[in-house]
Design a protein around this motif. Structure first.
Motif, PDB file in Angstrom:
ATOM      1  N   GLU A   1      43.521  33.882  65.657  1.00 48.57           N
ATOM      2  CA  GLU A   1      42.953  35.064  66.302  1.00 48.57           C
ATOM      3  C   GLU A   1      44.057  36.064  66.646  1.00 48.57           C
ATOM      4  O   GLU A   1      45.068  35.705  67.234  1.00 48.57           O
ATOM      5  CB  GLU A   1      42.204  34.679  67.571  1.00 48.57           C
ATOM      6  N   GLY A   2      43.863  37.297  66.247  1.00 50.28           N
ATOM      7  CA  GLY A   2      44.847  38.342  66.495  1.00 50.28           C
ATOM      8  C   GLY A   2      45.562  38.786  65.232  1.00 50.28           C
ATOM      9  O   GLY A   2      46.133  39.875  65.191  1.00 50.28           O
ATOM     10  N   VAL A   3      45.548  37.943  64.203  1.00 49.69           N
ATOM     11  CA  VAL A   3      46.072  38.358  62.899  1.00 49.69           C
ATOM     12  C   VAL A   3      45.102  39.353  62.292  1.00 49.69           C
ATOM     13  O   VAL A   3      43.886  39.159  62.329  1.00 49.69           O
ATOM     14  CB  VAL A   3      46.255  37.138  61.969  1.00 49.69           C
ATOM     15  N   THR A   4      45.611  40.442  61.736  1.00 52.19           N
ATOM     16  CA  THR A   4      44.738  41.479  61.182  1.00 52.19           C
ATOM     17  C   THR A   4      44.813  41.605  59.669  1.00 52.19           C
ATOM     18  O   THR A   4      43.926  42.194  59.058  1.00 52.19           O
ATOM     19  CB  THR A   4      45.068  42.857  61.788  1.00 52.19           C
ATOM     20  N   GLU A   5      45.872  41.051  59.035  1.00 46.82           N
ATOM     21  CA  GLU A   5      46.051  41.278  57.598  1.00 46.82           C
ATOM     22  C   GLU A   5      46.869  40.154  56.980  1.00 46.82           C
ATOM     23  O   GLU A   5      47.810  39.647  57.592  1.00 46.82           O
ATOM     24  CB  GLU A   5      46.768  42.612  57.382  1.00 46.82           C
ATOM     25  N   ILE A   6      46.501  39.791  55.738  1.00 41.51           N
ATOM     26  CA  ILE A   6      47.301  38.841  54.966  1.00 41.51           C
ATOM     27  C   ILE A   6      47.758  39.516  53.676  1.00 41.51           C
ATOM     28  O   ILE A   6      47.072  40.374  53.132  1.00 41.51           O
ATOM     29  CB  ILE A   6      46.521  37.545  54.656  1.00 41.51           C
ATOM     30  N   ARG A   7      48.941  39.090  53.178  1.00 41.84           N
ATOM     31  CA  ARG A   7      49.555  39.758  52.029  1.00 41.84           C
ATOM     32  C   ARG A   7      50.033  38.765  50.955  1.00 41.84           C
ATOM     33  O   ARG A   7      51.175  38.828  50.514  1.00 41.84           O
ATOM     34  CB  ARG A   7      50.753  40.611  52.468  1.00 41.84           C
ATOM     35  N   PRO A   8      49.181  37.855  50.492  1.00 46.85           N
ATOM     36  CA  PRO A   8      49.606  36.936  49.440  1.00 46.85           C
ATOM     37  C   PRO A   8      49.751  37.655  48.108  1.00 46.85           C
ATOM     38  O   PRO A   8      49.153  38.712  47.887  1.00 46.85           O
ATOM     39  CB  PRO A   8      48.462  35.912  49.395  1.00 46.85           C
ATOM     40  N   GLY A   9      50.532  37.083  47.210  1.00 47.22           N
ATOM     41  CA  GLY A   9      50.706  37.696  45.896  1.00 47.22           C
ATOM     42  C   GLY A   9      50.472  36.739  44.741  1.00 47.22           C
ATOM     43  O   GLY A   9      49.716  37.010  43.820  1.00 47.22           O
ATOM     44  N   THR A  10      51.121  35.572  44.794  1.00 41.54           N
ATOM     45  CA  THR A  10      51.112  34.648  43.659  1.00 41.54           C
ATOM     46  C   THR A  10      49.716  34.117  43.347  1.00 41.54           C
ATOM     47  O   THR A  10      49.441  33.708  42.218  1.00 41.54           O
ATOM     48  CB  THR A  10      52.065  33.473  43.944  1.00 41.54           C
ATOM     49  N   TYR A  11      48.827  34.124  44.321  1.00 42.22           N
ATOM     50  CA  TYR A  11      47.490  33.558  44.150  1.00 42.22           C
ATOM     51  C   TYR A  11      46.733  34.112  42.950  1.00 42.22           C
ATOM     52  O   TYR A  11      45.835  33.459  42.409  1.00 42.22           O
ATOM     53  CB  TYR A  11      46.650  33.788  45.415  1.00 42.22           C
ATOM     54  N   VAL A  12      47.069  35.336  42.525  1.00 40.08           N
ATOM     55  CA  VAL A  12      46.328  35.960  41.430  1.00 40.08           C
ATOM     56  C   VAL A  12      46.430  35.130  40.150  1.00 40.08           C
ATOM     57  O   VAL A  12      45.467  35.021  39.384  1.00 40.08           O
ATOM     58  CB  VAL A  12      46.800  37.413  41.216  1.00 40.08           C
ATOM     59  N   PHE A  13      47.595  34.498  39.933  1.00 41.67           N
ATOM     60  CA  PHE A  13      47.800  33.620  38.781  1.00 41.67           C
ATOM     61  C   PHE A  13      48.039  32.170  39.207  1.00 41.67           C
ATOM     62  O   PHE A  13      47.702  31.250  38.483  1.00 41.67           O
ATOM     63  CB  PHE A  13      49.012  34.069  37.960  1.00 41.67           C
ATOM     64  N   TYR A  14      48.658  31.991  40.382  1.00 43.06           N
ATOM     65  CA  TYR A  14      49.202  30.703  40.799  1.00 43.06           C
ATOM     66  C   TYR A  14      50.280  30.259  39.805  1.00 43.06           C
ATOM     67  O   TYR A  14      50.503  30.876  38.769  1.00 43.06           O
ATOM     68  CB  TYR A  14      48.129  29.630  40.955  1.00 43.06           C
ATOM     69  N   ASP A  15      50.981  29.170  40.129  1.00 41.20           N
ATOM     70  CA  ASP A  15      52.007  28.632  39.243  1.00 41.20           C
ATOM     71  C   ASP A  15      52.297  27.195  39.639  1.00 41.20           C
ATOM     72  O   ASP A  15      51.662  26.633  40.530  1.00 41.20           O
ATOM     73  CB  ASP A  15      53.275  29.501  39.266  1.00 41.20           C
ATOM     74  N   ARG A  16      53.237  26.608  38.946  1.00 38.45           N
ATOM     75  CA  ARG A  16      53.531  25.196  39.192  1.00 38.45           C
ATOM     76  C   ARG A  16      54.064  24.955  40.606  1.00 38.45           C
ATOM     77  O   ARG A  16      53.777  23.934  41.230  1.00 38.45           O
ATOM     78  CB  ARG A  16      54.549  24.720  38.161  1.00 38.45           C
ATOM     79  N   MET A  17      54.844  25.895  41.113  1.00 34.90           N
ATOM     80  CA  MET A  17      55.361  25.778  42.471  1.00 34.90           C
ATOM     81  C   MET A  17      54.222  25.736  43.479  1.00 34.90           C
ATOM     82  O   MET A  17      54.208  24.918  44.396  1.00 34.90           O
ATOM     83  CB  MET A  17      56.303  26.956  42.763  1.00 34.90           C
TER      84      MET A  17
END
Length: 364
Positions: A221-237
């Motif tokens: 609660e209180g977080v307003t935004e998330i900024r993930p990037g790799t999720y669009v493709f994902y990878d082995r890591m």
């Protein structure tokens, strides 16, 4: 037929990944502002926005320029801009956009932004970057309140929020415990935002969250935004971290076996100019074997790379022969994409579209 090596994107998997993260943001009532560092392709950024993203995140002005030229209108440059040329480019960019926000993490950087903004009669929306354990850019946590007050007092700047990038880190160390890492990240930033507000500085946004932690950080609660990037493709890591399964990985390097010198060695036509090498084998806590996952032969190991050669450790039981085609999920897809001028998107009906990686190499 597309020559190898090339980077192949499964459009169906990519769309599911985009929808999955949009669902995470929607369920938790937070904005999603994906980082385009992973794909660097405006049409994919548009797909994310059309699925519900509020805008996009970039690290460099040059990438923002590419996205703006493609019609994206809400961009966060999550990086300190400290030289006059870059700041003036941001001013020109701002005139094309509905919303531009710039990161700042130091007194000197804030003063430089302020001076240029005032000389041009502009006001920059800025967010204060905070170091929550990665030890990269970002003001140390305990000094953030003081710097927020200083920024608030500067003309030409409008402090709108705070942000961090932490990744899979817990108690300042890499971790596989994504839930605890994400919750701690969220709690640290929300507590800091409350502290800053108590000192009289108004903040709208509390922005954070990488691909492995976004789901859990978003629930604080209180977080307003998330900024993930790799999720669009994902990878082995990401699969090793537990953020996805290998089957969800949408990007594979397609390579050809060009040599089988011995029973224990096969060589493919992709090396360090094709696969990123920044996530090294054997590094804790992932302890990955090799530089990628060979889909057709999971027990083979892409153990060595030279510039144009990839050496696979195999056995006599692997029926690999010269001319065979392999699909390899790279350890780190973001850096891998940056090695390719184009990617090839295949849809469920088998249609293949060539897409230019427009923001590739945009480092300034």
């Amino acid at each position: 037929m597309v020559e190898t090596p090339h980077l192949l994107i499964d459009g169906t998997k990519m769309t599911k990944n985009i929808e999955k993260m949009a669902g995470v943001a929607g369920r938790n009532g937070v904005a999603l502002r994906p980082h385009v560092k992973t794909h660097k392709i405006p049409t994919i950024a548009w797909a994310q926005v059309e699925a519900g993203a509020a805008g996009v995140t970039v690290a460099k002005v040059s990438k923002a320029e590419v996205m703006a030229d493609a019609g994206l209108e809400d961009i966060f440059v999550a990086y300190p801009l400290v030289t006059d040329p870059k700041i003036r480019r941001a001013i020109r960019l701002r005139q094309k956009l509905k919303n531009l926000v710039i990161g700042v993490d130091s007194s000197e950087g804030a003063r430089r932004l302020s001076a240029v903004a005032l000389s041009e009669g502009q006001v920059f929306d800025v967010r204060l970057e905070v170091d929550t354990g990665l030890r990269r850019t970002g003001i140390p946590y305990h000094r953030a309140v003081e710097l927020a007050q200083e920024i608030e007092a500067l003309e030409g700047l409008n402090l709108t929020g705070i942000y961090t990038y932490r990744g899979a880190v817990l108690n300042d160390s890499p971790t596989l415990d994504l839930e605890r890492a994400g919750v701690e990240e969220g709690q640290l930033m929300v507590s800091l935002a409350e502290w800053i507000r108590e000192e009289g500085v108004e903040l709208e946004s509390v922005s954070l969250g990488s691909t492995p932690t976004a789901e859990f950080a978003a629930g604080v609660e209180g977080v307003t935004e998330i900024r993930p990037g790799t999720y669009v493709f994902y990878d082995r890591m990401q699969a090793r971290l537990g953020a996805c399964s290998l089957d969800e990985c949408a990007a594979t390097v397609v390579a050809t076996v060009v040599s089988r010198p011995s029973e224990d060695l096969a060589v493919i036509d992709g090396g360090s100019k094709t696969f990123a090498t920044d996530v090294s084998p054997g590094t804790k806590p992932l302890n990955l074997e090799g530089f990628g996952h060979v889909v057709e032969y999971p027990d083979a190991t892409l153990e060595r790379l030279t510039e144009e050669h990839g050496m696979l450790a195999v056995t006599a039981h692997h029926d690999l022969k010269v001319g065979d085609t392999l699909h390899v999920i790279p350890n780190h897809v973001c850096s891998t994409v940056n090695l390719h001028d184009t990617v090839y998107m295949v849809e469920g009906d088998g249609a293949v579209e060539e897409l230019r990686v427009s923001a590739r190499g945009k480092v300034r």
